[in-house]
Motif scaffolding. Structure first.
Motif, PDB file in Angstrom:
ATOM      1  N   ARG A 348       0.788  -1.150  -0.106  1.00  0.00           N
ATOM      2  CA  ARG A 348      -0.026   0.048  -0.008  1.00  0.00           C
ATOM      3  C   ARG A 348       0.927   1.159  -0.175  1.00  0.00           C
ATOM      4  NH1 ARG A 348      -4.482   2.862   3.021  1.00  0.00           N
ATOM      5  NH2 ARG A 348      -3.382   2.843   5.036  1.00  0.00           N
ATOM      6  N   ASP A 349       1.141   1.953  -1.357  1.00  0.00           N
ATOM      7  CA  ASP A 349       2.196   2.981  -1.346  1.00  0.00           C
ATOM      8  C   ASP A 349       1.640   4.248  -0.561  1.00  0.00           C
ATOM      9  OD1 ASP A 349       0.252   4.294  -3.038  1.00  0.00           O
ATOM     10  OD2 ASP A 349       1.246   3.552  -4.746  1.00  0.00           O
ATOM     11  N   THR A 364      -3.329  -5.355   6.293  1.00  0.00           N
ATOM     12  CA  THR A 364      -1.851  -4.949   6.559  1.00  0.00           C
ATOM     13  C   THR A 364      -0.868  -5.790   5.507  1.00  0.00           C
ATOM     14  OG1 THR A 364      -2.138  -4.604   8.978  1.00  0.00           O
ATOM     15  CG2 THR A 364       0.132  -4.917   8.252  1.00  0.00           C
ATOM     16  N   PRO A 365      -0.270  -4.940   4.655  1.00  0.00           N
ATOM     17  CA  PRO A 365       0.354  -5.488   3.394  1.00  0.00           C
ATOM     18  C   PRO A 365       1.640  -6.203   4.134  1.00  0.00           C
ATOM     19  CG  PRO A 365       0.822  -3.078   3.633  1.00  0.00           C
ATOM     20  CD  PRO A 365      -0.248  -3.328   4.447  1.00  0.00           C
ATOM     21  N   LEU A 366       1.792  -7.212   3.223  1.00  0.00           N
ATOM     22  CA  LEU A 366       3.099  -8.020   3.367  1.00  0.00           C
ATOM     23  C   LEU A 366       4.474  -7.301   3.404  1.00  0.00           C
ATOM     24  CD1 LEU A 366       4.229 -10.906   3.782  1.00  0.00           C
ATOM     25  CD2 LEU A 366       4.608 -11.021   1.175  1.00  0.00           C
ATOM     26  N   SER A 388       7.397  -2.748  -7.429  1.00  0.00           N
ATOM     27  CA  SER A 388       7.335  -1.865  -6.118  1.00  0.00           C
ATOM     28  C   SER A 388       8.721  -2.017  -5.541  1.00  0.00           C
ATOM     29  CB  SER A 388       6.361  -2.434  -5.059  1.00  0.00           C
ATOM     30  OG  SER A 388       6.537  -1.835  -3.848  1.00  0.00           O
ATOM     31  N   GLY A 389       9.292  -0.833  -5.266  1.00  0.00           N
ATOM     32  CA  GLY A 389      10.690  -0.798  -4.822  1.00  0.00           C
ATOM     33  C   GLY A 389      10.749  -0.923  -3.197  1.00  0.00           C
ATOM     34  N   ASP A 390       9.407  -0.783  -2.485  1.00  0.00           N
ATOM     35  CA  ASP A 390       9.305  -0.550  -1.220  1.00  0.00           C
ATOM     36  C   ASP A 390       9.847  -1.930  -0.460  1.00  0.00           C
ATOM     37  OD1 ASP A 390       8.166   2.036  -0.649  1.00  0.00           O
ATOM     38  OD2 ASP A 390       6.653   0.997  -1.734  1.00  0.00           O
ATOM     39  N   TYR A 391      10.098  -2.976  -1.216  1.00  0.00           N
ATOM     40  CA  TYR A 391      10.618  -4.239  -0.388  1.00  0.00           C
ATOM     41  C   TYR A 391      12.139  -4.167  -0.495  1.00  0.00           C
ATOM     42  CZ  TYR A 391       6.055  -6.606  -0.359  1.00  0.00           C
ATOM     43  OH  TYR A 391       5.088  -7.211  -0.001  1.00  0.00           O
ATOM     44  N   LEU A 392      12.723  -3.123  -1.301  1.00  0.00           N
ATOM     45  CA  LEU A 392      14.221  -3.249  -1.087  1.00  0.00           C
ATOM     46  C   LEU A 392      14.771  -2.781   0.336  1.00  0.00           C
ATOM     47  CD1 LEU A 392      15.005  -1.016  -4.634  1.00  0.00           C
ATOM     48  CD2 LEU A 392      15.226  -3.417  -3.962  1.00  0.00           C
ATOM     49  N   ASP A 393      13.839  -2.052   1.088  1.00  0.00           N
ATOM     50  CA  ASP A 393      14.025  -1.670   2.558  1.00  0.00           C
ATOM     51  C   ASP A 393      14.305  -2.904   3.536  1.00  0.00           C
ATOM     52  OD1 ASP A 393      13.790   1.181   2.438  1.00  0.00           O
ATOM     53  OD2 ASP A 393      11.919   0.870   1.892  1.00  0.00           O
ATOM     54  N   GLN A 423       8.408   6.971   1.289  1.00  0.00           N
ATOM     55  CA  GLN A 423       7.738   7.919   2.009  1.00  0.00           C
ATOM     56  C   GLN A 423       6.356   7.377   2.607  1.00  0.00           C
ATOM     57  OE1 GLN A 423       8.477  11.263   1.907  1.00  0.00           O
ATOM     58  NE2 GLN A 423      10.419  10.538   0.900  1.00  0.00           N
ATOM     59  N   ARG A 424       6.424   6.239   2.280  1.00  0.00           N
ATOM     60  CA  ARG A 424       5.160   5.498   3.043  1.00  0.00           C
ATOM     61  C   ARG A 424       5.481   5.174   4.595  1.00  0.00           C
ATOM     62  NH1 ARG A 424       5.163   0.231   3.971  1.00  0.00           N
ATOM     63  NH2 ARG A 424       2.806   0.084   3.338  1.00  0.00           N
ATOM     64  N   GLN A 425       4.419   4.842   5.297  1.00  0.00           N
ATOM     65  CA  GLN A 425       4.523   4.743   6.672  1.00  0.00           C
ATOM     66  C   GLN A 425       4.282   3.439   7.040  1.00  0.00           C
ATOM     67  OE1 GLN A 425       5.440   7.208   8.998  1.00  0.00           O
ATOM     68  NE2 GLN A 425       5.770   8.433   6.907  1.00  0.00           N
ATOM     69  N   PRO A 426       5.021   2.605   7.958  1.00  0.00           N
ATOM     70  CA  PRO A 426       5.021   1.244   8.359  1.00  0.00           C
ATOM     71  C   PRO A 426       3.711   1.066   8.970  1.00  0.00           C
ATOM     72  CG  PRO A 426       7.217   2.260   9.003  1.00  0.00           C
ATOM     73  CD  PRO A 426       6.243   3.326   8.483  1.00  0.00           C
ATOM     74  N   GLU A 427       3.007   0.022   8.553  1.00  0.00           N
ATOM     75  CA  GLU A 427       1.509  -0.082   9.257  1.00  0.00           C
ATOM     76  C   GLU A 427       1.624  -1.662   9.986  1.00  0.00           C
ATOM     77  OE1 GLU A 427      -0.849   1.884   5.673  1.00  0.00           O
ATOM     78  OE2 GLU A 427      -0.914  -0.229   5.792  1.00  0.00           O
TER      79      GLU A 427
END
Length: 548
Positions: A348-349, A364-366, A388-393, A423-427
């Motif tokens: 969820r971006d 709550t996304p994976l 999605s590059g958010d998994y790179l974190d 820029q997304r917030q952890p959930e």
């Protein structure tokens, strides 16, 4: 043989049902022949038969002194030889193996004999028995095939040894993964692409796989020696790259590497954690009393997600359920392809977070739970991700596939994370627990059989009939053979003989599949050993399963 001939002549030109009088044992010169279940109709399933030949007549007794894996491979090889010899005889069918070398019942080794289990279509003119044709089939054509498949001088012995040694090598490679902290190993020069989407044959002229130096490891195989290849470490591994560059091809090779493969397959030195479970979205499937709360909460009308059931799951719900069910069944590695996943389960971006407040979003996304799976539950995840590059974190290893060549871009990915912070917030919470073990109603399984006149039927890998219900299994990509489903049906049948609730179904199935598991099964030749994680996956998709 004389007794069989006499009985056949006696029923010549009678109604087809008279073939039932052939049930029994017949002694040929050098083997015993058993007609176990004669077919009742020309259009019914073919007659189940067995042939037992003493080791002393085969020159193959040395196989009894080999390892269990060597013997499994030898049985597989003999079944393939029998199938090749019977290829031109439409009336004779054995459970022909595919590219995977499974523990099958088509050929069984006993202390005193090799036993072949197969089917024979008994000849007829309409529904009238033709004894002369049946006699020729059973006493002339079939004996030649049985003898050639079970005697050393008729078998390509070098090929048999190569076949068995390749299986022993794969078992040895797989046994080293945990010690090396790997979830998979892909040997250099492996051929990963398949000929077609409906074929398991290797693609000719495919680019052979070569490991990047930074991920290269050496494993020891007892027959092939030291093998260099890419070790995929435990933790979170991302497979990235442009479309059509081989991302899913690599993942497919790993998901199939829970099984051993025949020499020449191209993947015979590709091995993976045998508990690895590939999960995906599966709209419309059933879910039985699964705790989805780590991923789904605050549903409308206050529906409880700690013990969630539905007969029509959404994409995200089905994928969350599959993940939890896999962990319950003992999976230590999860395999995920972005292409077959529910996007709202994966990510969820930041823009969607800004538009829809967290309290209004049940999922709550994976991406916010995957690190907890690794850190708290010691579960590794290998995922193909292109959007999605958010998994790179959270990724420990990042492998780019470029023109079917693997490139280690982990360092580059870390640089990208630093220069392009998310820029997304952890959930979600910062804790996660192993899914609770559900109990299974054994009496419910028995009721299913009673309603369906005790039917366990399998025609392909997409469906299993158990009693009245046809279980839809099209989403299960790691079932290697329909014979595994046949075994699963009989495992359920055994469990159904006990009353009440089974408190530990996973443990129960593990015990049933130990060692010579087929000794408690019918004398059928179309059974193959499944993984426990797949036994549970099929059971979870039976709509009338009862869990609590």
């Amino acid at each position: 043989m004389d007794l069989l001939e006499a009985r056949l002549k006696k029923i010549d030109r009678r109604n087809y049902r008279s073939y039932s009088s052939l049930r029994g044992q017949y002694n040929f010169v050098d083997y015993d022949f058993f007609i176990d279940i004669p077919q009742s109709d020309p259009f019914a399933p073919a007659t189940r038969v067995r042939a037992r030949r003493q080791w002393s007549l085969t020159d193959l007794a040395w196989l009894k002194n080999q390892s269990a894996d060597y013997q499994r491979a030898a049985r597989d090889f003999i079944a393939r030889q029998f199938a090749d010899l019977a290829r031109e005889v439409n009336e004779i069918q054995i459970d022909r193996p595919g590219q995977a070398v499974l523990d099958r019942t088509a050929v069984v080794f006993d202390d005193d004999a090799i036993e072949l289990r197969f089917r024979v279509d008994l000849p007829a003119d309409g529904r009238t028995i033709i004894a002369k044709k049946a006699l020729n089939l059973l006493t002339f054509t079939l004996p030649k095939i049985i003898r050639r498949a079970t005697i050393a001088r008729e078998l390509p012995m070098d090929d048999l040894r190569r076949h068995c040694e390749a299986v022993e090598d794969q078992v040895a490679l797989r046994s080293q993964l945990k010690e090396k902290k790997l979830i998979a190993f892909v040997a250099d020069h492996s051929v990963l692409p398949r000929l077609a989407g409906n074929s398991e044959q290797p693609m000719p002229d495919a680019v052979p796989f070569i490991s990047p130096d930074s991920l290269a490891v050496e494993l020891d195989a007892p027959h092939a020696g030291k093998l260099r290849g890419m070790g995929i470490p435990t933790g979170i591994t991302m497979i990235v790259g442009g479309g059509f560059h081989g991302k899913s091809t690599l993942l497919n090779a790993v998901e199939n590497a829970v099984y051993d493969h025949v020499p020449g397959d191209g993947r015979e030195y590709v091995v993976a954690d045998e508990t690895a479970s590939k999960i995906r979205a599966e709209d419309g499937r059933c879910v039985h009393s699964v705790d989805l709360s780590p991923y789904i909460n605050n549903l409308p009308m206050g529906k409880d997600t700690t013990c969630f059931s539905t007969q029509n799951a959404s994409g995200s719900t089905s994928q969350a359920a599959w993940l939890q069910e896999s962990l319950e069944a003992g999976a230590q590695t999860l395999l995920i392809d972005e292409d077959t996943s529910a996007s709202n389960f994966m990510i969820r971006d930041e823009r969607m977070q800004a538009l829809i407040a967290k309290e209004d979003e049940p999922i709550t996304p994976l991406v916010d739970r995957i690190a907890l799976l690794r850190n708290h539950l010691n579960v590794s995840v290998m995922l193909v991700m292109g959007g999605s590059g958010d998994y790179l974190d959270v990724a420990d290893t990042v492998i780019q596939m470029h023109n079917y060549e693997a490139v280690d871009v982990t360092a580059k990915a870390k640089t990208v994370v630093q220069s392009h912070p998310t820029q997304r917030q952890p959930e979600g919470s910062d804790t996660i627990e192993q899914p609770r073990v559900r109990q299974l109603n054994r009496s419910g399984l028995q009721a299913q059989l009673e309603e369906g006149k005790f039917r366990i039927q399998v025609k392909n890998k997409q469906s299993l009939r158990f009693g009245r219900e046809f279980v839809d299994l099209q989403a299960l990509e790691q079932i290697a053979d329909a014979s595994q489903l046949h075994t699963i049906g009989w495992l359920w049948c055994q469990l159904a003989q006990l009353k009440g609730w089974e408190k530990q179904p996973v443990t129960a199935f593990q015990k049933m599949l130990q060692d010579e598991w087929f000794r408690t099964m019918p004398n059928y030749g179309d059974l193959a050993k499944p993984r426990v994680v797949d036994v549970m996956a099929v059971l979870n998709r039976m709509r009338k399963s009862e869990f609590k």
